[in-house]
Design an enzyme around this catalytic site. Structure first.
Site, mmCIF file in Angstrom:
data_model
loop_
_atom_site.group_PDB
_atom_site.id
_atom_site.type_symbol
_atom_site.label_atom_id
_atom_site.label_comp_id
_atom_site.label_asym_id
_atom_site.label_seq_id
_atom_site.Cartn_x
_atom_site.Cartn_y
_atom_site.Cartn_z
ATOM 1 C CG HIS A 28 -6.922 -6.079 4.111
ATOM 2 N ND1 HIS A 28 -6.923 -4.727 4.379
ATOM 3 C CD2 HIS A 28 -5.794 -6.294 3.379
ATOM 4 C CE1 HIS A 28 -5.865 -4.164 3.826
ATOM 5 N NE2 HIS A 28 -5.140 -5.092 3.218
ATOM 6 C CG HIS A 77 -3.660 -0.257 -1.942
ATOM 7 N ND1 HIS A 77 -3.048 0.530 -1.005
ATOM 8 C CD2 HIS A 77 -3.466 -1.523 -1.503
ATOM 9 C CE1 HIS A 77 -2.534 -0.229 -0.054
ATOM 10 N NE2 HIS A 77 -2.767 -1.487 -0.336
ATOM 11 C CG HIS A 112 2.039 -3.608 -0.612
ATOM 12 N ND1 HIS A 112 1.697 -2.416 -1.202
ATOM 13 C CD2 HIS A 112 0.982 -3.946 0.175
ATOM 14 C CE1 HIS A 112 0.485 -2.045 -0.799
ATOM 15 N NE2 HIS A 112 0.027 -2.953 0.034
ATOM 16 C CD GLU A 136 -2.904 -1.847 3.197
ATOM 17 O OE1 GLU A 136 -1.998 -2.523 2.713
ATOM 18 O OE2 GLU A 136 -4.027 -1.743 2.642
HETATM 19 C C1 DHB Z 1 -5.004 -7.524 -0.718
HETATM 20 C C2 DHB Z 1 -5.110 -6.309 -0.021
HETATM 21 C C3 DHB Z 1 -4.005 -5.457 0.063
HETATM 22 O O1 DHB Z 1 -4.034 -4.256 0.734
HETATM 23 C C4 DHB Z 1 -2.808 -5.795 -0.546
HETATM 24 O O2 DHB Z 1 -1.800 -4.910 -0.485
HETATM 25 C C5 DHB Z 1 -2.696 -7.001 -1.225
HETATM 26 C C6 DHB Z 1 -3.799 -7.853 -1.306
HETATM 27 C C7 DHB Z 1 -6.195 -8.420 -0.841
HETATM 28 O O3 DHB Z 1 -7.256 -8.136 -0.251
HETATM 29 O O4 DHB Z 1 -6.125 -9.400 -1.574
HETATM 30 FE FE FE Z 2 -2.098 -3.210 0.747
#
Ligand code: DHB
Ligand code: FE
Length: 281
Positions: free
Chosen positions: A193, A12, A59, A240
């Site tokens: 991530h 997302h 977020h 997540e």
């Molecule tokens: C990114 C990933 C995310 O899940 C998010 O909420 C905001 C940024 C990213 O990879 O840049």
């Molecule tokens: Fe995210």
């Protein structure tokens, strides 16, 4: 009766929203990532669901750190987007179905899932980017929605196991709604991530693929992992992935995989797409 006809997973990240807004889908950087969605879009166009449950984390747009429910759901007829500062153009508002949501909330609470119910809810990129990935080419959103927010931001967080259990309760809740309705459930976020600290930029392709396989064939393995174990491998924001387990819990024990795609890196993450249907009633 309402029925869950399938489950989808998707990343997302806001960068996807900007790529769509700037029509960069065919740029070399994005081409393979977006190609991974074509079979899903085609399936959606064929099965024409009436409503999408979007499992996502807020977020900081609707819930800031001063008030963070573990599980919250929309109980409104409309959900608006707003500027979050990522540069994504604001999207048109999304239709809800308040009577359906209240039924789901009541059933979940009766099953011991103590939901926070929201009659007003701003939806952020966790919700809007998946919606756009599925349906942006249409003149208006073709489905009603139910935003289902899981806190994956402020610790203590719930677990993969609990998300799986909540998904099972969600299926019971949906499938006890007396109106005929085709419902699709979309688990968003992940995969690996980390956006902060010494390990920022971390992606673990092998672990991502392992999680995708386990979500299909061995959800118990995902349930056996603690949040610390997941974050050690997938990064702090990689947690997540537990939201995918809500989607998985809402499907039958055995599932058919209609489509599977993985691409990394996209922005700072590994991005996985699954399209699953029930193989048992
Ligand atoms: C990114 C990933 C995310 O899940 C998010 O909420 C905001 C940024 C990213 O990879 O840049
Ligand atoms: Fe995210």
């Amino acid at each position: 009766m309402a029925k869950i006809i399938g489950g989808i997973t998707t990343s997302h990240i806001p960068a996807i929203g900007n790529a769509m807004a700037n029509k960069q889908e065919n740029d070399p950087y994005w081409q393979r990532f977006f190609a991974g969605y074509e079979p899903v879009k085609q399936w959606l166009a064929e099965v024409k669901p009436d409503l999408a449950i979007i499992v996502y984390n807020d977020h900081g747009l609707n819930f800031f750190l001063n008030q963070v429910p573990t599980f919250a759901m929309g109980c409104a007829d409309e959900y608006r987007n707003a500027d979050e500062g990522w540069g994504i153009p604001e999207m048109p508002s999304f239709k809800g179905d308040a009577p359906f949501s209240w039924h789901v909330a009541e059933s979940l609470i009766n099953q011991g899932v103590d939901m926070c119910t929201c009659q007003e809810m701003l939806v952020d990129h966790g919700f809007t980017v998946p919606m756009a990935l599925m349906w942006r080419d249409l003149p208006e959103w073709p489905v009603k929605t139910l935003p289902f927010a899981v806190n994956t931001v402020q610790h203590p967080l719930t677990s993969a196991k609990r998300c799986y259990e909540v998904g099972k309760a969600l299926r019971t809740a949906v499938e006890s709604y007396p109106e005929d309705m085709k419902v699709v459930i979309i688990g968003t976020g992940g995969l690996s991530h980390q956006l902060q600290g010494e390990r920022s930029g971390l992606i673990d392709v092998e672990y991502d693929i392992q999680c995708m396989d386990a979500i299909v064939n061995n959800p118990e393995w995902m349930c056996s992992q603690s949040n610390t174990e997941i974050m050690e491998k997938a990064g702090t924001e990689g947690i997540e992935v537990i939201m995918w387990m809500v989607m998985r819990g809402a499907l039958s024990d055995k599932v058919n995989v209609l489509h599977k795609h993985y691409h990394a890196p996209i922005s700072n993450t590994g991005a996985g797409v699954l399209l699953l249907t029930n193989s048992e009633e």
